[in-house]
Design an enzyme around this catalytic site. Sequence first.
Site, PDB file in Angstrom:
ATOM      1  N   CYS A 138       4.995   0.197  -4.165  1.00 48.84           N
ATOM      2  CA  CYS A 138       5.747   1.382  -4.584  1.00 48.84           C
ATOM      3  C   CYS A 138       5.239   1.907  -5.922  1.00 48.84           C
ATOM      4  CB  CYS A 138       7.238   1.101  -4.592  1.00 48.84           C
ATOM      5  SG  CYS A 138       8.247   2.608  -4.665  1.00 48.84           S
ATOM      6  N   HIS A 156       8.574  -1.558   0.434  1.00 45.99           N
ATOM      7  CA  HIS A 156       9.327  -2.647  -0.188  1.00 45.99           C
ATOM      8  C   HIS A 156       9.676  -3.671   0.896  1.00 45.99           C
ATOM      9  CE1 HIS A 156       9.920  -1.087  -4.212  1.00 45.99           C
ATOM     10  NE2 HIS A 156      10.291   0.087  -3.721  1.00 45.99           N
TER      11      HIS A 156
END
Length: 555
Positions: free
Chosen positions: A373, A473
């Site tokens: 991310c 994630h």
Amino acid sequence: MTRTLLVAGTASHVGKSTVAAGLCRLLADRGVSVAPFKAQNMSNNARVVVRPEATGDGAEGRHDDDAPITDRWGEIGVSQFVQARAARTTPTTDCNPVLLKPRGDGESQLVLQGRAREHVPASDYYEAYWEDARAAAEESYRRLAADHDVVIAEGAGSIAEINLHERDLANVETPRFADAEILLLVDIERGGAFASLYGTIELLPDSLRDRLVGAVITKFRGDPTLLEPGIEEIEAETGVPIVGVLPYDDPGLPEEDSVGLPATGEGGALGDDDGIPEARRIRIAVPRLPRISNATDLGALAAEPGVSVAFVPVETGALETETPPATDPLEEADADAVVLPGTKNTVDDLRALHEAGFGDALAGFDGPIVGVCGGYQLLGERITNASLEGTGDDDVIEGLGLLPVETRFEGTKRLERTTVPVDGDATPLLAGAEGPAAGYEIHAGRTRALEDVDRPLGDSSAARGRVLGTYLHGLFDNDSVRTAFLAHVAAQAGVDRTASDEPGTTDTESATGRQNATGRTPSDRAATLVREHVDLEALGEPFGTGLTCGKEDGQ
């Protein structure tokens, strides 16, 4: 009527999340319909969940494709996500209707019922937004209470912050609008537990003190009979029964916030205490970003035998007046691989990494590098529209330059639980991995490739040589991906991982909520801890052994 129990604390990090998760699992295993709730949370460890307004089957993440993506998904703190899984119910934004995500300089992003709002200083939040936040919290609670027999609410920090009693959503307003009873937790490991417990009870408003049903001492090491004189006196002084003494134990639930991590500017390691000799150990370095978020992505790695996750200090100074340090910040970590985690403020953390000399250090590092991310965004050539997120006026910030990608920040977040294909042949870092891989995305930036790149994890990834970036994630919660990555790291480092050390299915609470191979999750362990060391009979129905409660048909 729905019964609500607020698990409150004398301070932060006293075990509230663990006890709440354990109670949720205990009740769910008895067939009681139970849901978690935290009116207001402050955390950068978030999870993507379905919003109550979304259509379709939320439990499986399938929704009406015509619905705007902002209506399908929202974000909540990780603890309420895990507690909902423990309760065997679908996590929704109602479980944590108000989320404050710190981004530095006393400012947080306000998230109401899953939707990101403005970045606000604390004073502005209480002056301009608190009434909206309270209304959102009560609305979410009412929906949960209408659908469940029991609500396990969690407090925030200390319930005795007298400067906040008139605007404490999690600790004061919740028991008022939910008519909740209160179970008070105190951590004895810190010392002064009895004084803290006594002082907390004395500082409570009468309306809250009358709601106390008991207190629990947590994190005790030793013979609990040694506490009996203190327990007898504190019960006599306060009239509040001590209904449990929990031994020091870590069931393995993910951390709610960064309190469990080394402080900014300090180092430390996770997973060093598993007994595996150094000769069979691999070390994964993680820059301890000042604004780190979703550090729970690292839990599955640290839980593996023979794997150490070492946080490397990011030593920063004034960029205009100081030159980057002459020493390599990765050298002392003796790293075999590097993982760049998420960040709540990619732009300012990128500046911090440049100041601390990580640009040259990572360019000269010859092992595997993975960015997740915000970490993916850091690895690129540049970030544009940077002033939208950072604290400065610069519109373009040079990245670490390890991937030929560019990230542009936009005003809207991408929030989605997702499953991506895995192509283990696209990068040696994941050789042998098979998909799909499940997780979630939560980011404002949009990243595009400037040159041809490999896509081992679908369009949300980019890889070249020893470097991989992804928006997924929960990447390492996927057994196949984690196994392949650690095997590659070990091979590159020349570490012989014996059969007993090889990666497997870990005992962590994954981002997808699935159980491990033994069927025993951290939620199960938390339930056992509570069941064996708390007098549940003292809490009454439905917590007492053999007792149940439920709404009658039509209620």
